[in-house]
Design a protein around this motif. Sequence first.
Motif, PDB file in Angstrom:
ATOM      1  N   LEU A  58      35.010  35.732  37.711  1.00  0.00           N
ATOM      2  CA  LEU A  58      35.045  36.671  38.829  1.00  0.00           C
ATOM      3  C   LEU A  58      36.160  37.696  38.650  1.00  0.00           C
ATOM      4  O   LEU A  58      37.186  37.402  38.023  1.00  0.00           O
ATOM      5  CB  LEU A  58      35.277  35.923  40.145  1.00  0.00           C
ATOM      6  CG  LEU A  58      34.175  34.980  40.633  1.00  0.00           C
ATOM      7  CD1 LEU A  58      34.656  34.229  41.872  1.00  0.00           C
ATOM      8  CD2 LEU A  58      32.889  35.746  40.923  1.00  0.00           C
ATOM      9  N   PRO A  59      35.985  38.902  39.205  1.00  0.00           N
ATOM     10  CA  PRO A  59      37.095  39.868  39.221  1.00  0.00           C
ATOM     11  C   PRO A  59      38.263  39.338  40.049  1.00  0.00           C
ATOM     12  O   PRO A  59      38.107  38.438  40.882  1.00  0.00           O
ATOM     13  CB  PRO A  59      36.477  41.106  39.883  1.00  0.00           C
ATOM     14  CG  PRO A  59      35.007  40.959  39.706  1.00  0.00           C
ATOM     15  CD  PRO A  59      34.734  39.492  39.747  1.00  0.00           C
ATOM     16  N   ARG A  60      39.406  39.921  39.825  1.00  0.00           N
ATOM     17  CA  ARG A  60      40.636  39.437  40.470  1.00  0.00           C
ATOM     18  C   ARG A  60      40.542  39.454  41.993  1.00  0.00           C
ATOM     19  O   ARG A  60      40.938  38.488  42.657  1.00  0.00           O
ATOM     20  CB  ARG A  60      41.799  40.318  40.023  1.00  0.00           C
ATOM     21  CG  ARG A  60      43.141  39.917  40.622  1.00  0.00           C
ATOM     22  CD  ARG A  60      44.230  40.845  40.150  1.00  0.00           C
ATOM     23  NE  ARG A  60      45.512  40.470  40.689  1.00  0.00           N
ATOM     24  CZ  ARG A  60      46.354  41.338  41.233  1.00  0.00           C
ATOM     25  NH1 ARG A  60      46.032  42.625  41.296  1.00  0.00           N
ATOM     26  NH2 ARG A  60      47.518  40.933  41.717  1.00  0.00           N
ATOM     27  N   TYR A  61      40.031  40.534  42.579  1.00  0.00           N
ATOM     28  CA  TYR A  61      39.941  40.622  44.035  1.00  0.00           C
ATOM     29  C   TYR A  61      39.083  39.493  44.611  1.00  0.00           C
ATOM     30  O   TYR A  61      39.380  38.966  45.692  1.00  0.00           O
ATOM     31  CB  TYR A  61      39.349  41.965  44.453  1.00  0.00           C
ATOM     32  CG  TYR A  61      40.270  43.157  44.246  1.00  0.00           C
ATOM     33  CD1 TYR A  61      41.645  42.994  44.105  1.00  0.00           C
ATOM     34  CD2 TYR A  61      39.759  44.455  44.195  1.00  0.00           C
ATOM     35  CE1 TYR A  61      42.479  44.082  43.907  1.00  0.00           C
ATOM     36  CE2 TYR A  61      40.584  45.547  44.017  1.00  0.00           C
ATOM     37  CZ  TYR A  61      41.948  45.357  43.870  1.00  0.00           C
ATOM     38  OH  TYR A  61      42.776  46.443  43.691  1.00  0.00           O
ATOM     39  N   ASP A  62      38.028  39.126  43.908  1.00  0.00           N
ATOM     40  CA  ASP A  62      37.148  38.067  44.401  1.00  0.00           C
ATOM     41  C   ASP A  62      37.817  36.702  44.298  1.00  0.00           C
ATOM     42  O   ASP A  62      37.618  35.829  45.166  1.00  0.00           O
ATOM     43  CB  ASP A  62      35.824  38.080  43.627  1.00  0.00           C
ATOM     44  CG  ASP A  62      35.066  39.376  43.828  1.00  0.00           C
ATOM     45  OD1 ASP A  62      35.087  39.910  44.949  1.00  0.00           O
ATOM     46  OD2 ASP A  62      34.465  39.875  42.863  1.00  0.00           O
ATOM     47  N   TRP A  63      38.608  36.484  43.237  1.00  0.00           N
ATOM     48  CA  TRP A  63      39.368  35.243  43.141  1.00  0.00           C
ATOM     49  C   TRP A  63      40.372  35.135  44.283  1.00  0.00           C
ATOM     50  O   TRP A  63      40.589  34.052  44.839  1.00  0.00           O
ATOM     51  CB  TRP A  63      40.098  35.160  41.792  1.00  0.00           C
ATOM     52  CG  TRP A  63      39.289  34.548  40.698  1.00  0.00           C
ATOM     53  CD1 TRP A  63      38.870  35.133  39.541  1.00  0.00           C
ATOM     54  CD2 TRP A  63      38.796  33.200  40.661  1.00  0.00           C
ATOM     55  NE1 TRP A  63      38.143  34.251  38.783  1.00  0.00           N
ATOM     56  CE2 TRP A  63      38.084  33.053  39.447  1.00  0.00           C
ATOM     57  CE3 TRP A  63      38.881  32.117  41.524  1.00  0.00           C
ATOM     58  CZ2 TRP A  63      37.472  31.866  39.088  1.00  0.00           C
ATOM     59  CZ3 TRP A  63      38.264  30.918  41.169  1.00  0.00           C
ATOM     60  CH2 TRP A  63      37.570  30.806  39.964  1.00  0.00           C
ATOM     61  N   GLY A  79      34.816  50.122  49.571  1.00  0.00           N
ATOM     62  CA  GLY A  79      35.967  50.196  48.677  1.00  0.00           C
ATOM     63  C   GLY A  79      37.108  49.259  49.023  1.00  0.00           C
ATOM     64  O   GLY A  79      38.154  49.292  48.367  1.00  0.00           O
ATOM     65  N   VAL A  80      36.927  48.421  50.044  1.00  0.00           N
ATOM     66  CA  VAL A  80      37.988  47.509  50.484  1.00  0.00           C
ATOM     67  C   VAL A  80      37.577  46.066  50.200  1.00  0.00           C
ATOM     68  O   VAL A  80      36.559  45.602  50.720  1.00  0.00           O
ATOM     69  CB  VAL A  80      38.278  47.670  51.991  1.00  0.00           C
ATOM     70  CG1 VAL A  80      39.328  46.658  52.441  1.00  0.00           C
ATOM     71  CG2 VAL A  80      38.731  49.085  52.299  1.00  0.00           C
ATOM     72  N   PRO A  81      38.323  45.338  49.370  1.00  0.00           N
ATOM     73  CA  PRO A  81      37.997  43.924  49.118  1.00  0.00           C
ATOM     74  C   PRO A  81      38.250  43.089  50.372  1.00  0.00           C
ATOM     75  O   PRO A  81      39.209  43.325  51.107  1.00  0.00           O
ATOM     76  CB  PRO A  81      38.949  43.538  47.982  1.00  0.00           C
ATOM     77  CG  PRO A  81      40.087  44.495  48.102  1.00  0.00           C
ATOM     78  CD  PRO A  81      39.519  45.779  48.616  1.00  0.00           C
ATOM     79  N   LEU A  82      37.417  42.086  50.588  1.00  0.00           N
ATOM     80  CA  LEU A  82      37.510  41.293  51.808  1.00  0.00           C
ATOM     81  C   LEU A  82      38.798  40.482  51.901  1.00  0.00           C
ATOM     82  O   LEU A  82      39.225  40.117  52.992  1.00  0.00           O
ATOM     83  CB  LEU A  82      36.302  40.357  51.917  1.00  0.00           C
ATOM     84  CG  LEU A  82      34.956  41.015  52.229  1.00  0.00           C
ATOM     85  CD1 LEU A  82      33.882  39.954  52.437  1.00  0.00           C
ATOM     86  CD2 LEU A  82      35.052  41.910  53.456  1.00  0.00           C
TER      87      LEU A  82
END
Length: 254
Positions: free
Chosen positions: A39-44, A102-105
């Motif tokens: 997973l990408p960093r933001y999702d981790w 454009g904003v990670p949760l």
Amino acid sequence: MRAIRQLVRFGWEQALSCVFPVVIFASLALTQLISLPLLPRYDWLLVICLLMQWWMLRSGLETRDELKVITLFHLIGLVLEVFKVHMGSWSYPEEGYVKIFGVPLYSGFMYASVASYLCQAWRRLQVELICWPPFWIVVTLAAAIYLNFFTHHFWVDIRWWLSALVLIVFWRSWVAYEVNGTRYRMPLALSFVLIGFFIWIAENIATFFGAWEYPNQTEAWSLVHLGKVSSWLLLVIVSFLIVATLKQVKDKIR
């Protein structure tokens, strides 16, 4: 020696109340230094925040009522993030599957962590409010501060007027708390300033580890402008007013 013991105990209670923010900062540092697979960093970061939230509830570090407050702050923060990113105030340049405009949760959890700290410190230190203003004044002031984060992009920025109004409204207000059976108190306005300053320090740590990026940090990281303390101060005030209002409403229901 007793004063030192009391200070150490106070610091320990504060540290326990900051478990959620500490995990977020540690995750930011870890994912910056180590590239995690799949997973990408933001999702981790989102996965880590969700697991931490689940563990805090399951372990009893957090109550169900506190979870409701934290969820509310997550939504309030996410709305603000979407707007600010759209206006170019800051950005999340990295890739992520779970993004909204454009904003990670995971970003909402940074606001939720402030609420988590307030709720836990309130419970651990048995916080009591003295000379608290009327309900309608508190709600109106909190709404005006929050709306100014949006409206100042299109109209005059009234943050300093709002800050002065906070001093006037809460001039006689105190926050009382308990450490090892001894009650202490401090002016509420002073507690706002102290919390806002420490959150500004936390913001510098967060941007250093790439939690988000201000326009002046695109080429290289630089210290967040001290003027941002005013923004964080107002955000802390909104957070505190919401938590305090919900606590009072709950006490009346009881």
